[in-house]
Design a protein around this motif. Structure first.
Motif, PDB file in Angstrom:
ATOM      1  N   TRP A  63       0.807  -1.208   0.000  1.00  0.00           N
ATOM      2  CA  TRP A  63       0.000   0.000   0.000  1.00  0.00           C
ATOM      3  C   TRP A  63       0.843   1.262   0.000  1.00  0.00           C
ATOM      4  O   TRP A  63       0.308   2.362  -0.133  1.00  0.00           O
ATOM      5  CB  TRP A  63      -0.993  -0.011   1.163  1.00  0.00           C
ATOM      6  N   ASN A  66      -0.006   1.412  -3.594  1.00  0.00           N
ATOM      7  CA  ASN A  66      -1.438   1.464  -3.883  1.00  0.00           C
ATOM      8  C   ASN A  66      -2.132   2.673  -3.265  1.00  0.00           C
ATOM      9  O   ASN A  66      -3.109   3.187  -3.827  1.00  0.00           O
ATOM     10  CB  ASN A  66      -2.113   0.184  -3.392  1.00  0.00           C
ATOM     11  N   ASN A  69      -1.864   5.435  -5.671  1.00  0.00           N
ATOM     12  CA  ASN A  69      -2.710   5.197  -6.843  1.00  0.00           C
ATOM     13  C   ASN A  69      -4.176   5.504  -6.565  1.00  0.00           C
ATOM     14  O   ASN A  69      -4.857   6.154  -7.362  1.00  0.00           O
ATOM     15  CB  ASN A  69      -2.578   3.742  -7.288  1.00  0.00           C
ATOM     16  N   VAL A 232      -7.676  -3.256  -6.882  1.00  0.00           N
ATOM     17  CA  VAL A 232      -6.365  -3.552  -6.306  1.00  0.00           C
ATOM     18  C   VAL A 232      -6.355  -4.911  -5.609  1.00  0.00           C
ATOM     19  O   VAL A 232      -5.417  -5.698  -5.744  1.00  0.00           O
ATOM     20  CB  VAL A 232      -5.957  -2.434  -5.320  1.00  0.00           C
ATOM     21  N   ARG A 336       0.072   3.377 -13.593  1.00  0.00           N
ATOM     22  CA  ARG A 336      -0.347   4.176 -12.455  1.00  0.00           C
ATOM     23  C   ARG A 336      -0.823   5.548 -12.894  1.00  0.00           C
ATOM     24  O   ARG A 336      -1.797   6.081 -12.372  1.00  0.00           O
ATOM     25  CB  ARG A 336       0.820   4.316 -11.472  1.00  0.00           C
ATOM     26  N   PRO A 341      -4.449   0.915 -10.799  1.00  0.00           N
ATOM     27  CA  PRO A 341      -3.410   0.323  -9.973  1.00  0.00           C
ATOM     28  C   PRO A 341      -3.542  -1.182  -9.891  1.00  0.00           C
ATOM     29  O   PRO A 341      -4.606  -1.751 -10.107  1.00  0.00           O
ATOM     30  CB  PRO A 341      -3.650   0.968  -8.597  1.00  0.00           C
ATOM     31  N   PRO A 343      -1.640  -4.714  -7.605  1.00  0.00           N
ATOM     32  CA  PRO A 343      -0.891  -4.960  -6.381  1.00  0.00           C
ATOM     33  C   PRO A 343       0.404  -5.725  -6.544  1.00  0.00           C
ATOM     34  O   PRO A 343       1.080  -5.950  -5.571  1.00  0.00           O
ATOM     35  CB  PRO A 343      -1.883  -5.810  -5.555  1.00  0.00           C
TER      36      PRO A 343
END
Length: 378
Positions: A63, A66, A69, A232, A336, A341, A343
């Motif tokens: 994260w 993420n 994003n 994600v 991005r 996004p 993972p």
């Protein structure tokens, strides 16, 4: 820029200053636009160092990427609406200041949750830089000069994406991972210093009496958080899992409420009538198609390396983080920037007591010796 004032060429919009005075505006916007994608694509190279320094688990570590994003995707439209009300330079300045502050907070982070929160704030600032920066160029330039300015805008963004991993690798090797976040802050301070010159070439914004659509903005952000989080997490939780289905259902429900609210606003954040314009919808679908293409290319071209720590495949094969440049970084960064996004950028926890060898790009082998204590043995 908000759809309720969709064109800066509106007759009510004062004409921008012409001549060489526009150069500071172009340079300031392009410098900020260069920094954001460099930071986005470069962050993946820093993840192994971040994980080692913070002892982060897989979920919070991924994260770091993420959070940026999701925040970037959620606030781009919101900033466009805000810029039409408070002024494009003010909104751009707020985004630059927020991004710089969040980058410094990231550089001084002592744990991964702090870093995640700081990267989310950086994503909000990055959304303002792109949304309001484009609006500034649209206002300051016109005709062929505007076309050239936007061509430079796109070119600089692409250069930032391409250079980000290599520059981040150099910073990680020489100064440490914290400088991947500190360096953009230093550059953005220079952008803030140049903003008074940008204000001088901007026309005075006409007073419309509009107010920030707080309810619409909040509903849109919530819907986008639910939607992007579902995207994600879908590959990890399973696309048919209860959590992902609930996120998608929640996003649809909030979007329905958003549409209801916006249709009854005098000054909505998003004029839903533009969705009936086929050309507008087609233009919106262009980055979606492009991002899907980039993600698909990345998945097919790097089947093994994507499961390694960002940059690990290159280090194991004899290249340090400084060698972690395109094409992998370009695929990561472009997807991005186009706000889809995924993972897989996070590293996997090491396996104990064995050596992993997987097929790398062009038939090469990627091998990672693992020690019995769960760390790399070499």
């Amino acid at each position: 820029m908000s759809t309720q004032t969709a064109s800066s060429a509106s007759p009510s919009m004062p004409m921008a200053q012409k001549g060489p005075g526009r150069a500071p505006a172009l340079i300031a916007v392009l410098l900020a636009v260069l920094v954001v994608p460099m930071s986005i694509s470069g962050t993946a190279v820093a993840l192994p160092g971040i994980g080692a320094a913070t002892h982060a688990a897989l979920a919070p570590l991924q994260w770091v990427v993420n959070a940026f994003n999701v925040a970037f995707a959620c606030f781009t439209l919101v900033w466009g609406s805000v810029a039409d009300i408070i002024g494009r330079v003010r909104a751009f300045a707020a985004g630059v200041a927020l991004y710089a502050a969040a980058s410094l907070a990231s550089a001084f982070a002592t744990d991964v949750l702090w870093l995640d929160a700081a990267r989310a704030l950086a994503g909000i600032g990055g959304a303002a830089i792109f949304s309001c920066g484009a609006a500034i160029l649209s206002t300051v330039f016109e005709g062929p000069a505007r076309a050239r300015a936007f061509a430079l805008f796109g070119t600089v963004a692409g250069v930032g994406v391409a250079l980000g991993p290599s520059l981040a690798g150099v910073l990680v090797q020489t100064l440490g991972w914290r400088w991947v976040f500190a360096a953009p802050a230093v550059v953005l301070v220079a952008v803030l210093i140049a903003l008074p010159a940008v204000s001088r070439v901007m026309p005075a914004a006409p007073s419309t009496g509009a107010r920030i659509d707080v309810a619409g903005s909040a509903l849109f952000v919530v819907a986008m958080v639910l939607l992007t989080t579902a995207i994600v997490q879908g590959s990890q939780w399973g696309w048919g899992s209860g959590g992902v289905v609930a996120l998608f259902a929640g996003a649809l429900a909030v979007l329905a409420v958003f549409a209801y609210v916006e249709n009854r606003r005098e000054h909505p954040m998003l004029d839903l009538g533009v969705l009936r314009n086929r050309r507008f919808v087609g233009l919106c679908l262009v980055p979606v198609a492009g991002s899907i293409g980039f993600v698909t290319m990345r998945r097919r071209s790097r089947p093994a390396a994507r499961r390694q720590p960002p940059g690990a495949a290159r280090r194991v094969t004899g290249h340090g983080p400084a060698g972690a440049g395109p094409p992998a970084g370009a695929f990561d960064g472009m997807s991005r920037m186009m706000r889809l996004p995924y993972p897989e950028t996070a590293y996997r926890p090491p396996h104990r007591g064995r050596t992993e060898c997987e097929g790398g790009p062009a038939g090469s082998q990627i091998c990672e010796p693992r020690g019995t204590n769960g760390t790399q043995s070499g």
